[in-house]
Design an enzyme around this catalytic site. Sequence first.
Site, PDB file in Angstrom:
ATOM      1  N   LEU A  74      -7.350  -0.756  -7.092  1.00  0.00           N
ATOM      2  CA  LEU A  74      -7.098   0.772  -6.744  1.00  0.00           C
ATOM      3  C   LEU A  74      -7.629   1.218  -7.929  1.00  0.00           C
ATOM      4  O   LEU A  74      -7.844   2.140  -8.617  1.00  0.00           O
ATOM      5  CB  LEU A  74      -5.863   1.636  -7.062  1.00  0.00           C
ATOM      6  CG  LEU A  74      -4.806   1.459  -5.981  1.00  0.00           C
ATOM      7  CD1 LEU A  74      -3.423   2.465  -6.259  1.00  0.00           C
ATOM      8  CD2 LEU A  74      -4.830   2.294  -4.684  1.00  0.00           C
ATOM      9  N   CYS A 131      -0.476   0.666  -1.278  1.00  0.00           N
ATOM     10  CA  CYS A 131      -0.647  -0.170  -1.606  1.00  0.00           C
ATOM     11  C   CYS A 131      -0.449  -1.449  -2.010  1.00  0.00           C
ATOM     12  O   CYS A 131       0.860  -1.562  -3.112  1.00  0.00           O
ATOM     13  CB  CYS A 131      -1.751   0.966  -2.793  1.00  0.00           C
ATOM     14  SG  CYS A 131      -3.182  -0.573  -3.187  1.00  0.00           S
ATOM     15  N   ILE A 191      -2.356   0.696  10.362  1.00  0.00           N
ATOM     16  CA  ILE A 191      -1.455   0.333   8.917  1.00  0.00           C
ATOM     17  C   ILE A 191      -2.332   0.052   7.678  1.00  0.00           C
ATOM     18  O   ILE A 191      -3.941   0.284   7.847  1.00  0.00           O
ATOM     19  CB  ILE A 191      -0.976  -0.958   9.333  1.00  0.00           C
ATOM     20  CG1 ILE A 191      -1.476  -2.008  10.008  1.00  0.00           C
ATOM     21  CG2 ILE A 191       0.223  -0.412  10.513  1.00  0.00           C
ATOM     22  CD1 ILE A 191      -0.663  -3.672   9.999  1.00  0.00           C
TER      23      ILE A 191
HETATM   24  C1  LIG Z   1     -11.284  -3.574   0.313  1.00  0.00           C
HETATM   25  C2  LIG Z   1      -9.994  -2.469   0.599  1.00  0.00           C
HETATM   26  C3  LIG Z   1      -9.459  -2.099  -0.558  1.00  0.00           C
HETATM   27  C4  LIG Z   1      -8.403  -0.888   0.207  1.00  0.00           C
HETATM   28  N1  LIG Z   1      -8.584  -0.076  -0.661  1.00  0.00           N
HETATM   29  C5  LIG Z   1      -7.542   0.843   0.110  1.00  0.00           C
HETATM   30  C6  LIG Z   1      -7.350   1.867  -1.201  1.00  0.00           C
HETATM   31  O1  LIG Z   1      -7.587   2.443  -1.826  1.00  0.00           O
HETATM   32  N2  LIG Z   1      -6.392   3.010  -0.347  1.00  0.00           N
HETATM   33  C7  LIG Z   1      -5.874   2.694   0.778  1.00  0.00           C
HETATM   34  O2  LIG Z   1      -5.139   3.772   1.595  1.00  0.00           O
HETATM   35  N3  LIG Z   1      -6.322   2.208   1.862  1.00  0.00           N
HETATM   36  C8  LIG Z   1      -6.914   0.962   1.357  1.00  0.00           C
HETATM   37  N4  LIG Z   1      -7.610  -0.227   1.555  1.00  0.00           N
HETATM   38  C9  LIG Z   1      -6.546  -0.498   3.367  1.00  0.00           C
HETATM   39  C10 LIG Z   1      -7.875   0.199   4.504  1.00  0.00           C
HETATM   40  O3  LIG Z   1      -7.760   1.402   4.332  1.00  0.00           O
HETATM   41  C11 LIG Z   1      -6.979  -0.143   5.989  1.00  0.00           C
HETATM   42  O4  LIG Z   1      -5.907   0.563   5.781  1.00  0.00           O
HETATM   43  C12 LIG Z   1      -6.928  -1.690   5.924  1.00  0.00           C
HETATM   44  O5  LIG Z   1      -8.136  -2.762   5.001  1.00  0.00           O
HETATM   45  C13 LIG Z   1      -6.456  -1.995   7.558  1.00  0.00           C
HETATM   46  O6  LIG Z   1      -8.077  -2.059   8.085  1.00  0.00           O
HETATM   47  P1  LIG Z   1      -8.992  -2.524   8.321  1.00  0.00           P
HETATM   48  O7  LIG Z   1      -8.332  -4.230   9.073  1.00  0.00           O
HETATM   49  O8  LIG Z   1      -9.638  -2.012   9.701  1.00  0.00           O
HETATM   50  O9  LIG Z   1      -9.349  -3.463   7.247  1.00  0.00           O
HETATM   51  C14 LIG Z   1      -8.240  -1.492   1.831  1.00  0.00           C
HETATM   52  C15 LIG Z   1      -8.815  -2.046   2.102  1.00  0.00           C
HETATM   53  C16 LIG Z   1      -9.882  -2.797   1.691  1.00  0.00           C
HETATM   54  C17 LIG Z   1     -10.179  -4.448   2.546  1.00  0.00           C
END
Ligand SMILES: Cc1cc2nc3c(=O)[nH]c(=O)nc-3n(C[C@H](O)[C@H](O)[C@H](O)COP(=O)(O)O)c2cc1C
Lengths: 305, 263
Positions: A74, A131, A191
């Site tokens: 975070l 998170c 998710i």
């Molecule tokens: C590097 C990284 C940082 C992330 N930081 C946050 C965050 O600060 N807050 C949050 O709600 N989700 C965070 N996520 C989760 C993403 O928003 C998302 O829910 C998750 O990666 C699944 O989607 P994707 O497979 O398309 O990446 C993060 C994901 C990644 C890969």
Amino acid sequence: MSIDLSVNIAGVEFKNPILTASGTCGYGEELADLFSLSRLGGIVTKSITVKPRLGHPPPRTAETESGMLNAIGLANVGVDEFIEKKLPFLEKFDTVVVVNVAGAKIQEYVEICTRLADCPRADMVELNFSCPNVEEGMGIATSAVLAERAVAEVKKVFGGPVIAKLSPNVTDIAEIAQACESGGADAVSLINTLVGMAVDIETFRPRLTNNTGGLSGPAIKPVALAMVHKVYQAVKIPIVGIGGIATADDVIEFLLCGAAAIEIGTALFVEPDTPVKIARDLKKYLSKNKFDSVKQLIGQLRIYS
Amino acid sequence: MSRIVVEDVSITKISDLKRGYFRLNIAPFSKAAKVKPGQFVHVQIPGCGVYFRRAFSIYNFNAADGSIEILFKVVGRGTACLAKCRRGDRLGIVGPLGNTFRFPLKKETPVLIAGGVGFPPMYLLAVHMIEKGFEGERIVFLYGGNTKDDLVDISRIRKLGVELILTTMDGSYGQKGLITEPLKRIIDDRCGKVRLYACGPEGMLQAVDTLACDNDVPGQMSLEAPMPCGVGICLGCVRPLREGGYTRVCRDGPVYNFGEVLL
Ligand SMILES: Cc1cc2nc3c(=O)[nH]c(=O)nc-3n(C[C@H](O)[C@H](O)[C@H](O)COP(=O)(O)O)c2cc1C
Ligand SMILES: Cc1cc2nc3c(=O)[nH]c(=O)nc-3n(C[C@H](O)[C@H](O)[C@H](O)COP(=O)(O)OP(=O)(O)OC[C@H]3O[C@@H](n4cnc5c(N)ncnc54)[C@H](O)[C@@H]3O)c2cc1C
Ligand code: FES
């Protein structure tokens, strides 16, 4: 025939169902070097906390089969700097700004959302209950009672629509979604990442200094789809689908399972202009299949009985 | 106009430089004319199952035909796969990424220090300095490796007419020993009038950084970090800053002043 990509969530009009996911698009400044953010349905900014956070020491990311693990921890500028320096940048774009908020206690969500209530550019908030890298936050994500209370408290202070972002690391995600709906959430998004691990067999060390991290990318798409499908049957509020989306076909799968919009995360790292390509390909699909609105796909899955 | 582009390009030439080093020409890259020394491209390597792109410094560019060149060493799955590509194969690239070097003052002697695969950005920097009016013979170029196998494309750098000093750890070519040995002598000889530029393995950069800080010599170095996104949005490539906090190597760097980053 003109094709309508717009969707509406909790009274907010999105020009297309494509948002960028929190933590994968910063506060928008970097992606604006690649394409105009006005091409996005919406942007969900990096989770902000009451105080700035540096995040975990590197390595914070690890490449895995069809995806990645992250334990960024975070890292963010904190609500003050966000409002003062980051939010104004988004003023000039014609896109919905969803401010993602994280905290260790319900009171912290309330504190941040109280500040955001005075910011006209914070169109919506998304509450990151999930998170997995910050131990304290997990309590709310896994407890229906706490999640409901957190949403209800935030609703009292933030005038705009509130999205509750759900963790897949629970026994029954539908139960948490229902609790958020009872608390007054205007939508749920799901998710977030799944808890995962990778090990270096030379050093016997985990590949992340945090030992575990959150799995994202194409690897999690089937899990995300199943959860969207399940939650769609359990709640009436709109669902924002997230997890491994990289193509228009992926988006269509999520819409059919019941998502009213979607967020693109990890795919942005590999293909930073993914949203632009998806918008184009989505139009092609709709036109080829003689739909005039993307809304016609939402929840149209024909399940086997 | 986008500053950074995502494009599909063709491999126009691939040269096996032997011993695991390859040179790749790719075109057309619409930003070829905008490239600055130290910048890199993020390359999607097809058909090898690696998920992220791989970062490579821009070795040379040709604004006229929109081509760029990279020089790489095979170290793992992605680079092994890239080495098997053929002329005409397509690659996805994102770029140009990262910052660039500060130009030396007229009175300063630029000393470029390239270790192994840190050679490409140092070469491009030398080319750039000469184009901007620095006489080649006023540039000192140190190029070091473990063995003579690591000193690739020496003929190219010779053509620039720079003062070239080659070193190998095993003495198989040039002076035997660490690249920092001749560097120390240069700093002592021309005290107060040099500016250093370095790119290479972590150990070399640590040594150069310490030398520069201890002797109050100005200059910059180009760092590496594993890079999931390359464009500044994942916060995965961070390294700690001396003054506290982290820096994103892909976007705030990869070029840093000596003493700025905790190595
Ligand atoms: C590097 C990284 C940082 C992330 N930081 C946050 C965050 O600060 N807050 C949050 O709600 N989700 C965070 N996520 C989760 C993403 O928003 C998302 O829910 C998750 O990666 C699944 O989607 P994707 O497979 O398309 O990446 C993060 C994901 C990644 C890969
Ligand atoms: C800004 C920048 C510029 C670069 N320029 C060049 C260049 O001009 N020529 C060149 O040959 N290489 C360059 N590299 C390094 C290159 O990106 C890596 O060699 C490549 O990513 C390895 O991919 P792979 O799949 O073959 O190896 P992998 O299987 O991913 O890894 C093999 C080994 O290399 C290590 N490694 C992987 N990526 C990196 C990285 N980015 N930094 C440090 N260690 C790493 C891994 O930990 C592992 O030990 C550069 C890196 C950066 C960040
Ligand atoms: S590689 Fe993603 S922020 Fe640098």
